[in-house]
Structures are given as C-alpha cells and as structure tokens.
Design a protein around this motif. Structure first.
Motif, PDB file in Angstrom:
ATOM      1  N   LYS A 186      16.723 -14.064 -14.945  1.00  8.48           N
ATOM      2  CA  LYS A 186      17.506 -15.042 -15.705  1.00  8.48           C
ATOM      3  C   LYS A 186      18.963 -14.577 -15.792  1.00  8.48           C
ATOM      4  N   ASP A 187      19.799 -15.404 -16.378  1.00  6.63           N
ATOM      5  CA  ASP A 187      21.227 -15.094 -16.475  1.00  6.63           C
ATOM      6  C   ASP A 187      21.488 -13.794 -17.223  1.00  6.63           C
ATOM      7  N   ASP A 188      20.594 -13.451 -18.158  1.00  3.06           N
ATOM      8  CA  ASP A 188      20.772 -12.211 -18.912  1.00  3.06           C
ATOM      9  C   ASP A 188      20.187 -11.002 -18.202  1.00  3.06           C
ATOM     10  N   GLY A 189      19.712 -11.220 -16.960  1.00  2.00           N
ATOM     11  CA  GLY A 189      19.166 -10.128 -16.162  1.00  2.00           C
ATOM     12  C   GLY A 189      17.701  -9.838 -16.397  1.00  2.00           C
ATOM     13  N   LYS A 190      17.090 -10.546 -17.337  1.00  2.00           N
ATOM     14  CA  LYS A 190      15.683 -10.290 -17.645  1.00  2.00           C
ATOM     15  C   LYS A 190      14.768 -11.019 -16.660  1.00  2.00           C
ATOM     16  N   LEU A 191      13.643 -10.411 -16.403  1.00  2.00           N
ATOM     17  CA  LEU A 191      12.650 -10.979 -15.485  1.00  2.00           C
ATOM     18  C   LEU A 191      11.295 -10.989 -16.179  1.00  2.00           C
ATOM     19  N   GLN A 192      10.594 -12.092 -16.041  1.00  2.00           N
ATOM     20  CA  GLN A 192       9.198 -12.151 -16.509  1.00  2.00           C
ATOM     21  C   GLN A 192       8.319 -12.599 -15.348  1.00  2.00           C
ATOM     22  N   ILE A 193       7.321 -11.790 -15.034  1.00  2.00           N
ATOM     23  CA  ILE A 193       6.326 -12.127 -14.016  1.00  2.00           C
ATOM     24  C   ILE A 193       5.062 -12.519 -14.764  1.00  2.00           C
ATOM     25  N   GLY A 236       0.812  -1.214   0.000  1.00  2.00           N
ATOM     26  CA  GLY A 236       0.000   0.000   0.000  1.00  2.00           C
ATOM     27  C   GLY A 236       0.842   1.258   0.000  1.00  2.00           C
ATOM     28  N   THR A 237       2.147   1.097  -0.172  1.00  2.00           N
ATOM     29  CA  THR A 237       3.070   2.224  -0.290  1.00  2.00           C
ATOM     30  C   THR A 237       3.927   2.016  -1.529  1.00  2.00           C
ATOM     31  N   SER A 238       4.384   3.116  -2.138  1.00  2.00           N
ATOM     32  CA  SER A 238       5.209   2.981  -3.342  1.00  2.00           C
ATOM     33  C   SER A 238       6.516   2.263  -3.039  1.00  2.00           C
ATOM     34  N   SER A 239       7.069   2.507  -1.862  1.00  2.00           N
ATOM     35  CA  SER A 239       8.317   1.825  -1.510  1.00  2.00           C
ATOM     36  C   SER A 239       8.086   0.330  -1.301  1.00  2.00           C
ATOM     37  N   GLY A 240       6.919  -0.039  -0.776  1.00  2.00           N
ATOM     38  CA  GLY A 240       6.612  -1.447  -0.565  1.00  2.00           C
ATOM     39  C   GLY A 240       6.484  -2.199  -1.877  1.00  2.00           C
ATOM     40  N   ALA A 241       5.803  -1.601  -2.853  1.00  2.00           N
ATOM     41  CA  ALA A 241       5.670  -2.236  -4.157  1.00  2.00           C
ATOM     42  C   ALA A 241       7.039  -2.413  -4.800  1.00  2.00           C
ATOM     43  N   SER A 242       7.890  -1.393  -4.682  1.00  2.00           N
ATOM     44  CA  SER A 242       9.240  -1.482  -5.244  1.00  2.00           C
ATOM     45  C   SER A 242      10.062  -2.560  -4.561  1.00  2.00           C
ATOM     46  N   THR A 243       9.946  -2.646  -3.222  1.00  2.00           N
ATOM     47  CA  THR A 243      10.665  -3.668  -2.462  1.00  2.00           C
ATOM     48  C   THR A 243      10.282  -5.066  -2.933  1.00  2.00           C
ATOM     49  N   LEU A 244       8.991  -5.287  -3.136  1.00  2.00           N
ATOM     50  CA  LEU A 244       8.506  -6.599  -3.559  1.00  2.00           C
ATOM     51  C   LEU A 244       9.049  -6.965  -4.944  1.00  2.00           C
ATOM     52  N   VAL A 245       9.012  -6.026  -5.871  1.00  2.00           N
ATOM     53  CA  VAL A 245       9.492  -6.311  -7.224  1.00  2.00           C
ATOM     54  C   VAL A 245      11.004  -6.487  -7.244  1.00  2.00           C
ATOM     55  N   GLU A 246      11.730  -5.676  -6.481  1.00  2.00           N
ATOM     56  CA  GLU A 246      13.189  -5.801  -6.452  1.00  2.00           C
ATOM     57  C   GLU A 246      13.615  -7.142  -5.865  1.00  2.00           C
ATOM     58  N   ALA A 247      12.920  -7.595  -4.822  1.00  3.07           N
ATOM     59  CA  ALA A 247      13.225  -8.903  -4.244  1.00  3.07           C
ATOM     60  C   ALA A 247      12.941 -10.018  -5.250  1.00  3.07           C
ATOM     61  N   THR A 248      11.868  -9.847  -6.004  1.00  2.38           N
ATOM     62  CA  THR A 248      11.527 -10.823  -7.042  1.00  2.38           C
ATOM     63  C   THR A 248      12.595 -10.843  -8.133  1.00  2.38           C
ATOM     64  N   LYS A 249      13.058  -9.662  -8.542  1.00  2.00           N
ATOM     65  CA  LYS A 249      14.120  -9.575  -9.553  1.00  2.00           C
ATOM     66  C   LYS A 249      15.392 -10.257  -9.072  1.00  2.00           C
ATOM     67  N   SER A 250      15.760 -10.016  -7.830  1.00  2.00           N
ATOM     68  CA  SER A 250      16.997 -10.597  -7.297  1.00  2.00           C
ATOM     69  C   SER A 250      16.955 -12.114  -7.290  1.00  2.00           C
ATOM     70  N   ALA A 251      15.787 -12.654  -6.999  1.00  2.00           N
ATOM     71  CA  ALA A 251      15.681 -14.110  -6.860  1.00  2.00           C
ATOM     72  C   ALA A 251      15.403 -14.840  -8.165  1.00  2.00           C
ATOM     73  N   PHE A 252      14.717 -14.174  -9.116  1.00  2.00           N
ATOM     74  CA  PHE A 252      14.201 -14.922 -10.266  1.00  2.00           C
ATOM     75  C   PHE A 252      14.658 -14.398 -11.628  1.00  2.00           C
TER      76      PHE A 252
END
Length: 282
Positions: free
Chosen positions: A88-95, A70-86
């Motif tokens: 691909k080797d080329d740095g691309k992410l698909q949700i 419910g905060t802009s920083s929270g949404a960013s935190t969630l997506v950044e954590a997802t990017k870090s974990a998932f």
C-alpha cells in the motif's frame, strides 16, 4: 454477483498450470488478486498468459513470479516481488491467502529409491512450503482472517506401492499443517486438502503397474464413477479401463476456495477430503 474475496491478496505456488492454475482462477473469480509462482523458465509463457486472462476476465491484478521456493533465496524473491507490486501507499503489505500447491512425484519401489530423488522431492514438497510460509508469516493478517491451504494427497494415508518418498513427503505436509494451525492461530487458519487422481500430465506419468495397483481404489470411489452424457466420451471410455474418472482441476480448486472463505473460519488443522471419497477415515 458477490465476490467474497474482493481485494484480498493470494499467493499460489505452482500456479502456472494444473491444479495451481485452477485454484488461481477460483480465487480470482471471487475477487482476490493473485501471485502466480512458478519455477522453470519453460512455464513463463503459461504464467504470463494466465495472469493476463485472469486480469481481463475477473478485473483483478495478477502477477507471475519465477522463483524456486525450495530455496531460501527463492522464497525471499517471491515475497519481495509481491511487496513491490502490492504494498500500500504506506509501504505495508498484507498477504491474506497462501496456497502451498507446488509439488513433484517420483515413484520408485523401495529397492530402487535414489537419494537424489528423495532429496529433490522433500526439497520441493516439504522444504518449499516451510520456507515460503516462514517468509509470509509476518505479512499475514492479525485477526485470524488469513488462510493457508497445503496440497497433500491420499498417498499420505493409502500406502500405494512405489510411493515411499512421495507419500512420506505428503504425510510431512499434513503434520506441518497441524503444527502451523496452532502456531499461527492468531493470524490464519491452516488446513490441507488431499486429492486423489487428478486430470493432467502429472498423473499420466504414472507407470502401468502403479495404475493397475490403484484401479480397485478408483472403482470404489463414489464420485469417480464416469457419467455418460455428463463427462466427455473420452473420459467415459478411459474410465472403462482405469475404473473411473480422474478429478477435474476445478473440483479440487473449489474445495481449496471453500477453505479460503470467511465461512471456513472455524476450521483449522484439518485434512479435508478433495478426492471424491477415495479416502474415508473413521
């Protein structure tokens, strides 16, 4: 056994318990990797335990992430954590899948509605889905295979007493669902589901007055009739007082999971029944 979502990546907000946990289970069973979002520190053990179990039981990757979407920083935190974990080797992410499930309910009669409760409900129930969908948009597929499912409620349409705020917030979700279905048509389908009463602690917080007011609805809901020998003795006994049984969380999750399938690719902008027939629109 076929796993139709094998290798896909799903984010489930409010994913540590209740309907959210059941949705995560449904998607994981079908092969999807899942990000379990939760807000409060008290939910951390639940989210971690669920992630471990889903990984063990379904051979997928599960990541718990604490973030207030419910905060802009929270949404960013969630997506950044997802990017870090998932990523691909080329740095691309698909949700591939986003489930906007997190929500709160604070019932009050019109004369008792407090501005603070209004603000908090709309921040969590309306602003949260908006912010996380904004943050996820750039990572959605580009071939319409993406799936977004928003959790609404029968309360958006039934006019239950004491739900000016909650019902209004869910009507807003349904309106955004239709708008996003048009704006994101090249990336994903966008649908909502509208549960009625569902098992769990959230429903148990309703007042006796509220429960008495919806008993007639429950009595006339086709699939809420309790079944001795099928439903537990406790559920059957409670149904005698309440008028019928609540939905089980896997039943809601099954409808959400259906909308995430390839077969649901020609369905978008809809509010799909997840309430046993409590709400029948003509």
């Amino acid at each position: 056994m076929a796993r139709p979502l094998e290798g896909k990546l799903a984010i489930v907000t409010g994913g540590s318990r209740g309907i959210g946990a059941a949705i995560a289970e449904n998607l994981a069973k079908k092969g999807a990797n899942v990000v379990l979002n939760y807000t409060s520190a008290s939910s951390s053990p639940l989210a971690s335990q669920l992630a471990e179990r889903l990984q063990t039981d379904h051979s997928i990757r599960a990541l718990p992430v604490q973030a207030d979407i419910g905060t802009s920083s929270g949404a960013s935190t969630l997506v950044e954590a997802t990017k870090s974990a998932f990523s691909k080797d080329d740095g691309k992410l698909q949700i591939d899948i986003l489930i906007n499930n997190a929500g709160i309910a604070k019932n009050a009669f019109l004369k008792d509605v407090q501005i603070a409760d209004f603000d908090e409900t709309y921040r969590v129930n309306v602003l949260g889905p908006l912010l996380i969908t904004q943050a996820v948009e750039q990572y959605l597929p580009t071939d319409r295979s993406g799936r977004i499912v928003n959790l609404s409620s029968v309360s958006s349409s039934t006019g239950f007493v004491s739900q000016s705020v909650y019902g209004g917030s869910k009507a807003a979700i349904e309106a955004m669902t239709r708008t996003w279905a048009r704006e994101l048509a090249d990336r994903a389908t966008v649908n909502a589901v509208n549960p009625g009463p569902v098992e769990g602690p959230m429903y148990k917080t309703n007042s006796p007055e509220f429960l008495a007011g919806i008993k007639g609805w429950i009595m006339h809901t086709p699939l809420m009739k309790a079944r001795p020998g099928v439903d537990s003795d406790e559920v059957v006994a409670d149904a005698e007082e309440s008028g019928g049984r609540n939905a089980y969380t896997p039943e809601i999750a099954g409808i959400v999971g259906m909308l995430c399938s390839e077969d649901a690719g020609w369905c978008t902008g809809q509010v799909v029944c997840a309430n046993g027939g409590m709400l029948m629109m003509h």
